[in-house]
Enzyme design. Structure first.
Site, PDB file in Angstrom:
ATOM      1  N   GLU A   1       0.686  -1.188  -0.019  1.00 34.32           N
ATOM      2  CA  GLU A   1      -0.051   0.068  -0.077  1.00 34.32           C
ATOM      3  C   GLU A   1       0.993   1.376   0.000  1.00 34.32           C
ATOM      4  O   GLU A   1       1.380   1.663   1.177  1.00 34.32           O
ATOM      5  CB  GLU A   1      -0.948   0.091   1.422  1.00 34.32           C
ATOM      6  CG  GLU A   1      -1.705   1.139   1.287  1.00 34.32           C
ATOM      7  CD  GLU A   1      -2.694   1.302   2.521  1.00 34.32           C
ATOM      8  OE1 GLU A   1      -2.442   0.381   3.507  1.00 34.32           O
ATOM      9  OE2 GLU A   1      -3.469   2.037   2.562  1.00 34.32           O
TER      10      GLU A   1
ATOM     11  N   LYS B   1       1.686   5.404  -0.381  1.00 27.86           N
ATOM     12  CA  LYS B   1       1.132   6.762   0.271  1.00 27.86           C
ATOM     13  C   LYS B   1       2.038   8.022   0.045  1.00 27.86           C
ATOM     14  O   LYS B   1       3.125   7.858  -0.276  1.00 27.86           O
ATOM     15  CB  LYS B   1       0.980   6.443   1.839  1.00 27.86           C
ATOM     16  CG  LYS B   1       0.410   7.647   2.361  1.00 27.86           C
ATOM     17  CD  LYS B   1       0.113   7.263   3.942  1.00 27.86           C
ATOM     18  CE  LYS B   1      -0.501   8.386   4.875  1.00 27.86           C
ATOM     19  NZ  LYS B   1      -0.946   7.973   5.929  1.00 27.86           N
TER      20      LYS B   1
ATOM     21  N   HIS C   1      -8.594   0.446  -0.397  1.00 21.67           N
ATOM     22  CA  HIS C   1      -8.964   0.974   0.985  1.00 21.67           C
ATOM     23  C   HIS C   1      -9.821   2.342   0.911  1.00 21.67           C
ATOM     24  O   HIS C   1      -9.527   3.160   0.625  1.00 21.67           O
ATOM     25  CB  HIS C   1      -7.721   1.528   1.758  1.00 21.67           C
ATOM     26  CG  HIS C   1      -7.279   0.418   2.645  1.00 21.67           C
ATOM     27  ND1 HIS C   1      -6.002   0.475   3.287  1.00 21.67           N
ATOM     28  CD2 HIS C   1      -7.465  -1.045   2.545  1.00 21.67           C
ATOM     29  CE1 HIS C   1      -5.712  -0.684   4.026  1.00 21.67           C
ATOM     30  NE2 HIS C   1      -6.638  -1.693   3.586  1.00 21.67           N
TER      31      HIS C   1
ATOM     32  N   ASP D   1      -5.312  13.215   4.553  1.00 24.43           N
ATOM     33  CA  ASP D   1      -5.717  11.535   4.725  1.00 24.43           C
ATOM     34  C   ASP D   1      -6.290  11.585   6.062  1.00 24.43           C
ATOM     35  O   ASP D   1      -5.681  10.954   6.911  1.00 24.43           O
ATOM     36  CB  ASP D   1      -4.438  10.673   4.733  1.00 24.43           C
ATOM     37  CG  ASP D   1      -4.911   9.412   4.671  1.00 24.43           C
ATOM     38  OD1 ASP D   1      -5.633   9.176   4.379  1.00 24.43           O
ATOM     39  OD2 ASP D   1      -3.868   8.716   5.466  1.00 24.43           O
TER      40      ASP D   1
ATOM     41  N   ASP E   1      -9.071  10.203   7.173  1.00 29.12           N
ATOM     42  CA  ASP E   1      -9.848   8.811   7.255  1.00 29.12           C
ATOM     43  C   ASP E   1     -11.181   9.173   7.930  1.00 29.12           C
ATOM     44  O   ASP E   1     -11.457   8.398   8.965  1.00 29.12           O
ATOM     45  CB  ASP E   1      -8.829   7.984   8.216  1.00 29.12           C
ATOM     46  CG  ASP E   1      -7.715   7.281   7.280  1.00 29.12           C
ATOM     47  OD1 ASP E   1      -7.955   6.604   6.680  1.00 29.12           O
ATOM     48  OD2 ASP E   1      -6.675   7.697   7.804  1.00 29.12           O
TER      49      ASP E   1
END
Ligand code: RNT
Ligand code: ZN
Length: 423
Positions: free
Chosen positions: A231, A233, A291, A299, A301
């Site tokens: 993943e 970023k 995701h 970010d 979330d």
């Protein structure tokens, strides 16, 4: 579950079915397809990414949860109970995504480089009992060996070795999960390693990361049981200037090494969406992981809501014909609201967006596009926004035996009063 469906819901559905049929869309078929799409629900919404390895551990290393809503799960049993409540309010059969730091130690201390299926046997038995699949994650945060927030890129070979062992152990746990449950487990690897300010050496940490990952993935594991994903970023808290595991890094890694790639909706520049990336990366990778999250300015979330971005993700999966190549997972954590409601709202929205994509007259849209009739394409797309998808959604919920509309909220409030507020 066969249930008697409320007359008004049934009637609204019949009318909606006719409206969609006029556009060549079969609503019954859309519902049948939808029922087979699992969403991997993340355990960490239930306890603010705390985990149970060493009770009271603090989160750091690029992740932050804000809020202090009552009733957070403090034990694995509580988390399991909360999740069961959540899935009783969401239509369809979904999966549970566990992080390595949710290991249950059973009284002895097992460090991350020595974890095994034993520390997850309760999770596995529980998932088996529910008949759901599980996914897994290495945990590269909240640990003293995350020295300066570095793990697999650390200049010290001994620290790297520790985290490489962790990576391997987690793949083995993933395989044990997949084997026990009879459904493949996706093990997702993310790490925060990066730098707050301008690095003098961007090259060495990335070269060390590639080497560490190769050591982790050297062991062949049957893809029937475990699939590895990485993943990327753009940045993190405390790693604003440089993240070793960037997009280019992991795209190259996944393509050259044959792992899956995880696209997290919050990991790009705030104006970028991941919808458009799906068909790009799927030209070169057999499968990907999502995701699905919602970044607000960064970010952050936030709980997934029914936004244009979410619709675009669902449309790309469905319209591109990728339902069997995309592992849909959620990744957000909001501690300022009821955590079970957060799971329910986000997951129901993901499923709703998939339904809306399935209800689009995609054949007509593609035909208009092919003929260069962009006027019709735009007109139809805009009209779709007010078609009665809500009636189909309500019917789907009723058919699956879960509350229709906001009725699920009463159940969450009751659970809050009976269970959460007593913790
Ligand atoms: C962090 C990544 C990662 C985590 C979870 C807890 O930015 O998105 O996926 O959120 O592993
Ligand atoms: Zn993520």
């Amino acid at each position: 579950m066969a249930r008697k469906i409320d007359g008004a819901i049934e009637k609204a559905y019949e009318l909606a079915r006719e409206r969609y049929a006029a556009l060549g869309v079969d609503t019954d078929k859309a519902i049948r397809v939808l029922a087979r799409v699992p969403v991997s629900m993340h355990c960490w919404q239930g306890d603010d990414v705390g985990g149970f390895e060493n009770a009271g551990g603090t989160l750091g290393d690029g992740l932050a949860v804000t809020g202090n809503y009552l009733g957070k799960a403090r034990t694995a049993e509580q988390l399991r109970g909360d999740f069961e409540k959540a899935i009783s309010l969401i239509p369809g059969k979904h999966r549970f995504n566990v992080h390595a730091c949710y290991a249950e130690m059973g009284g002895k201390r097992v460090d991350r480089d020595a974890l095994g299926p034993d520390q997850f046997k309760n999770w596995i038995a529980w998932a088996k009992g529910l008949g759901i699949g599980m996914d897994f994650n290495q945990t590269y945060f909240s640990h003293p060996k995350m020295d300066r927030g570095w793990s697999l890129t650390h200049p010290d070979r001994k620290i790297r070795k520790f985290w490489i062992e962790h990576g391997i152990r987690c793949r083995e746990i993933g395989a044990a999960i997949g084997k026990a449950l009879g459904q493949v487990c996706v093990t997702n690897l993310w790490l925060p390693d990066g730098m707050k300010d301008t690095p003098a050496d961007r090259r060495s940490p990335r070269e060390r990361l590639a080497e560490s990952l190769d050591a982790i993935f050297a062991k062949k594991i049957d893809k029937k049981y475990n699939l590895d994903s990485v993943e990327p970023k753009l940045f993190g808290i405390g790693a604003e200037s440089y993240t070793a595991g960037s997009h280019e890094f992991y795209m190259g890694y996944a393509v050259s090494r044959g792992t899956l790639l995880t696209l997290d909706a919050g990991h790009f520049h705030p104006t970028e969406g991941i919808g458009d990336k799906i068909s790009s990366v799927l030209c070169f990778l057999p499968e990907i992981v999502l995701h699905v999250s919602r970044g607000v300015r960064w970010d952050s979330d936030h709980v997934v809501t029914l936004t244009d971005e979410l619709n675009s993700i669902a449309q790309e999966i469905v319209w591109g014909g990728y339902l069997d190549r995309v592992h849909i997972g959620l990744d957000y954590f909001d501690a300022s609201i009821n955590r079970i409601a957060a799971w329910v709202i986000g997951t129901r929205n993901m499923v709703k967006a998939l339904l809306m994509a399935l209800l689009a007259p995609i054949k007509c849209l593609k035909a208009a596009e092919l003929e260069g009739d962009y006027t019709s394409r735009l007109a139809l797309m805009e009209d779709m926004k007010v078609m009665p998808a809500g009636a189909v959604w309500d019917y789907y919920c009723a058919k699956k035996g879960v509350p229709v509309g906001a009725a699920w909220l009463d159940e969450v409030k009751k659970y809050e009063a009976d269970v959460l507020s007593k913790r």
